[in-house]
Design a protein around this motif. Structure first.
Motif, PDB file in Angstrom:
ATOM      1  N   LEU A 151     -35.343  28.948  -1.639  1.00 17.04           N
ATOM      2  CA  LEU A 151     -33.988  29.495  -1.506  1.00 17.04           C
ATOM      3  C   LEU A 151     -33.469  29.993  -2.851  1.00 17.04           C
ATOM      4  O   LEU A 151     -32.778  31.014  -2.921  1.00 17.04           O
ATOM      5  CB  LEU A 151     -33.056  28.433  -0.921  1.00 17.04           C
ATOM      6  CG  LEU A 151     -33.302  28.114   0.559  1.00 17.04           C
ATOM      7  CD1 LEU A 151     -32.472  26.925   1.004  1.00 17.04           C
ATOM      8  CD2 LEU A 151     -32.992  29.331   1.432  1.00 17.04           C
ATOM      9  N   GLU A 152     -33.821  29.294  -3.911  1.00 15.15           N
ATOM     10  CA  GLU A 152     -33.447  29.774  -5.244  1.00 15.15           C
ATOM     11  C   GLU A 152     -34.116  31.116  -5.530  1.00 15.15           C
ATOM     12  O   GLU A 152     -33.502  32.030  -6.095  1.00 15.15           O
ATOM     13  CB  GLU A 152     -33.848  28.752  -6.298  1.00 15.15           C
ATOM     14  CG  GLU A 152     -33.419  29.123  -7.715  1.00 15.15           C
ATOM     15  CD  GLU A 152     -33.723  28.036  -8.731  1.00 15.15           C
ATOM     16  OE1 GLU A 152     -33.257  28.141  -9.872  1.00 15.15           O
ATOM     17  OE2 GLU A 152     -34.437  27.076  -8.369  1.00 15.15           O
ATOM     18  N   ARG A 153     -35.353  31.254  -5.105  1.00 16.84           N
ATOM     19  CA  ARG A 153     -36.069  32.520  -5.306  1.00 16.84           C
ATOM     20  C   ARG A 153     -35.476  33.644  -4.477  1.00 16.84           C
ATOM     21  O   ARG A 153     -35.480  34.810  -4.911  1.00 16.84           O
ATOM     22  CB  ARG A 153     -37.551  32.337  -4.964  1.00 16.84           C
ATOM     23  CG  ARG A 153     -38.303  31.513  -5.996  1.00 16.84           C
ATOM     24  CD  ARG A 153     -39.782  31.404  -5.668  1.00 16.84           C
ATOM     25  NE  ARG A 153     -40.509  30.735  -6.716  1.00 16.84           N
ATOM     26  CZ  ARG A 153     -41.813  30.461  -6.682  1.00 16.84           C
ATOM     27  NH1 ARG A 153     -42.519  30.820  -5.613  1.00 16.84           N
ATOM     28  NH2 ARG A 153     -42.406  29.841  -7.674  1.00 16.84           N
ATOM     29  N   VAL A 154     -34.972  33.326  -3.299  1.00 13.75           N
ATOM     30  CA  VAL A 154     -34.277  34.347  -2.504  1.00 13.75           C
ATOM     31  C   VAL A 154     -33.121  34.920  -3.314  1.00 13.75           C
ATOM     32  O   VAL A 154     -32.916  36.146  -3.372  1.00 13.75           O
ATOM     33  CB  VAL A 154     -33.766  33.747  -1.173  1.00 13.75           C
ATOM     34  CG1 VAL A 154     -32.800  34.717  -0.482  1.00 13.75           C
ATOM     35  CG2 VAL A 154     -34.932  33.439  -0.236  1.00 13.75           C
ATOM     36  N   GLY A 155     -32.350  34.047  -3.950  1.00 12.80           N
ATOM     37  CA  GLY A 155     -31.261  34.503  -4.804  1.00 12.80           C
ATOM     38  C   GLY A 155     -31.748  35.370  -5.947  1.00 12.80           C
ATOM     39  O   GLY A 155     -31.116  36.382  -6.301  1.00 12.80           O
ATOM     40  N   ASP A 156     -32.879  34.994  -6.550  1.00 10.57           N
ATOM     41  CA  ASP A 156     -33.438  35.791  -7.639  1.00 10.57           C
ATOM     42  C   ASP A 156     -33.779  37.204  -7.167  1.00 10.57           C
ATOM     43  O   ASP A 156     -33.552  38.186  -7.891  1.00 10.57           O
ATOM     44  CB  ASP A 156     -34.695  35.117  -8.192  1.00 10.57           C
ATOM     45  CG  ASP A 156     -34.398  33.813  -8.925  1.00 10.57           C
ATOM     46  OD1 ASP A 156     -33.237  33.609  -9.330  1.00 10.57           O
ATOM     47  OD2 ASP A 156     -35.341  33.004  -9.086  1.00 10.57           O
ATOM     48  N   HIS A 157     -34.338  37.311  -5.973  1.00  2.00           N
ATOM     49  CA  HIS A 157     -34.671  38.642  -5.452  1.00  2.00           C
ATOM     50  C   HIS A 157     -33.407  39.456  -5.157  1.00  2.00           C
ATOM     51  O   HIS A 157     -33.391  40.680  -5.347  1.00  2.00           O
ATOM     52  CB  HIS A 157     -35.537  38.515  -4.204  1.00  2.00           C
ATOM     53  CG  HIS A 157     -36.942  38.080  -4.501  1.00  2.00           C
ATOM     54  ND1 HIS A 157     -37.803  38.825  -5.282  1.00  2.00           N
ATOM     55  CD2 HIS A 157     -37.640  36.970  -4.130  1.00  2.00           C
ATOM     56  CE1 HIS A 157     -38.970  38.204  -5.381  1.00  2.00           C
ATOM     57  NE2 HIS A 157     -38.894  37.073  -4.695  1.00  2.00           N
ATOM     58  N   ASP A 196     -38.968  43.629  -3.411  1.00  2.00           N
ATOM     59  CA  ASP A 196     -38.187  42.385  -3.380  1.00  2.00           C
ATOM     60  C   ASP A 196     -37.887  41.967  -1.945  1.00  2.00           C
ATOM     61  O   ASP A 196     -37.944  40.777  -1.617  1.00  2.00           O
ATOM     62  CB  ASP A 196     -36.890  42.563  -4.170  1.00  2.00           C
ATOM     63  CG  ASP A 196     -37.111  42.433  -5.674  1.00  2.00           C
ATOM     64  OD1 ASP A 196     -37.447  41.323  -6.117  1.00  2.00           O
ATOM     65  OD2 ASP A 196     -36.964  43.431  -6.393  1.00  2.00           O
ATOM     66  N   LEU A 197     -37.583  42.936  -1.096  1.00  2.00           N
ATOM     67  CA  LEU A 197     -37.297  42.591   0.301  1.00  2.00           C
ATOM     68  C   LEU A 197     -38.530  42.028   0.997  1.00  2.00           C
ATOM     69  O   LEU A 197     -38.426  41.068   1.780  1.00  2.00           O
ATOM     70  CB  LEU A 197     -36.790  43.827   1.049  1.00  2.00           C
ATOM     71  CG  LEU A 197     -35.385  44.293   0.677  1.00  2.00           C
ATOM     72  CD1 LEU A 197     -35.066  45.615   1.378  1.00  2.00           C
ATOM     73  CD2 LEU A 197     -34.343  43.237   1.034  1.00  2.00           C
ATOM     74  N   GLU A 198     -39.687  42.598   0.716  1.00  5.33           N
ATOM     75  CA  GLU A 198     -40.917  42.075   1.316  1.00  5.33           C
ATOM     76  C   GLU A 198     -41.148  40.628   0.887  1.00  5.33           C
ATOM     77  O   GLU A 198     -41.573  39.788   1.691  1.00  5.33           O
ATOM     78  CB  GLU A 198     -42.100  42.962   0.924  1.00  5.33           C
ATOM     79  CG  GLU A 198     -43.386  42.687   1.693  1.00  5.33           C
ATOM     80  CD  GLU A 198     -44.204  41.566   1.086  1.00  5.33           C
ATOM     81  OE1 GLU A 198     -44.968  40.907   1.828  1.00  5.33           O
ATOM     82  OE2 GLU A 198     -44.095  41.332  -0.144  1.00  5.33           O
ATOM     83  N   ARG A 199     -40.826  40.321  -0.350  1.00  3.10           N
ATOM     84  CA  ARG A 199     -41.013  38.954  -0.846  1.00  3.10           C
ATOM     85  C   ARG A 199     -39.994  38.000  -0.243  1.00  3.10           C
ATOM     86  O   ARG A 199     -40.308  36.840   0.023  1.00  3.10           O
ATOM     87  CB  ARG A 199     -40.959  38.950  -2.368  1.00  3.10           C
ATOM     88  CG  ARG A 199     -42.195  39.615  -2.975  1.00  3.10           C
ATOM     89  CD  ARG A 199     -42.136  39.769  -4.464  1.00  3.10           C
ATOM     90  NE  ARG A 199     -43.340  40.442  -4.955  1.00  3.10           N
ATOM     91  CZ  ARG A 199     -43.474  40.947  -6.166  1.00  3.10           C
ATOM     92  NH1 ARG A 199     -42.468  40.853  -7.034  1.00  3.10           N
ATOM     93  NH2 ARG A 199     -44.600  41.534  -6.540  1.00  3.10           N
TER      94      ARG A 199
END
Length: 225
Positions: A199-205, A90-93
């Motif tokens: 940015l929404e995907r950052v929250g998902d991760h 997740d961090l890599e993504r």
């Protein structure tokens, strides 16, 4: 291998994951600053630094595989290593998403839908990642649940931002605004919508990290599904 040496490996893995998280947060903050200030040099430094995150990911992945293969961990240790393996993915993504944001910053034009507060959305998303890493480090299960709850608020912010972009585009069409060429307008709309989506995907991760931490500590899968 002695128990002390094995425990040292586990501690080093935890430190490595936290260190990777700190680096990713730093890159994410730089990308957001580049977006806000249209700093193309800073944006390029984020893009150029993606290889460092990728190399760190591969090194930590190798550590996890070695621990699985050589130590055959069970119970708590097994969950910790498995969670760490998932979390670095997740961090890599998130690092990849920071690179995306930096690329958008290189051609940003904030005349479109200026009321969309990308900086606020970005701060919320970054804060969630930072808190998720702290929750992993401290094994703070209630913080994991709070992060998951906060994702609903971030999703709402992103939804409103996307609707604002669409409304701005419609109003320009209705007013016959030809201040931009059609191709440029479409590029800017796409770029802003992608910024919000990423940015929404950052929250998902961040939620994924919290979910794996919760399972690691309490064998509770409520946030995974």
């Amino acid at each position: 291998m002695s128990r002390e040496s094995y425990q040292q490996q586990l501690d080093e893995l935890r430190d490595g994951v936290v260190g990777m998280g700190d680096l990713v947060v730093e890159r994410l903050e730089s990308a957001l600053t580049a977006l806000r200030t249209v700093d193309r040099e800073m944006a390029q430094s984020v893009i150029d630094g993606d290889n460092e995150i990728n190399e760190l990911y591969l090194a930590l992945e190798a550590d996890c595989i070695d621990l699985f293969a050589l130590q055959q961990p069970v119970a708590t240790d097994l969950r910790f290593i498995a969670a760490s393996f998932k979390i670095i993915t997740d961090l890599e993504r998130v690092g990849d998403l920071a690179t995306n944001l930096a690329a958008y910053a290189q051609s940003a034009d904030r005349r479109l839908a200026p009321e969309v507060d990308v900086d606020t959305i970005g701060r919320e998303a970054t804060d969630m990642v930072e808190r998720s890493i702290d929750a992993y480090r401290l094994e703070a299960v209630e913080d994991c649940r709070a992060i998951a709850a906060d994702d609903d608020a971030l999703d709402a912010l992103c939804q409103r931002a996307s609707e604002t972009v669409a409304r701005d585009l419609i109003e320009r069409e209705a007013d016959g605004d030809d201040g931009w060429a059609v191709e440029q307008l479409l590029d800017d709309v796409s770029r802003l919508l992608l910024t919000v989506r990423d940015l929404e995907r950052v929250g998902d991760h961040a939620v994924n990290i919290a979910a794996r931490t919760l399972y690691m500590v309490e064998t509770d899968s409520e946030l995974i599904y």
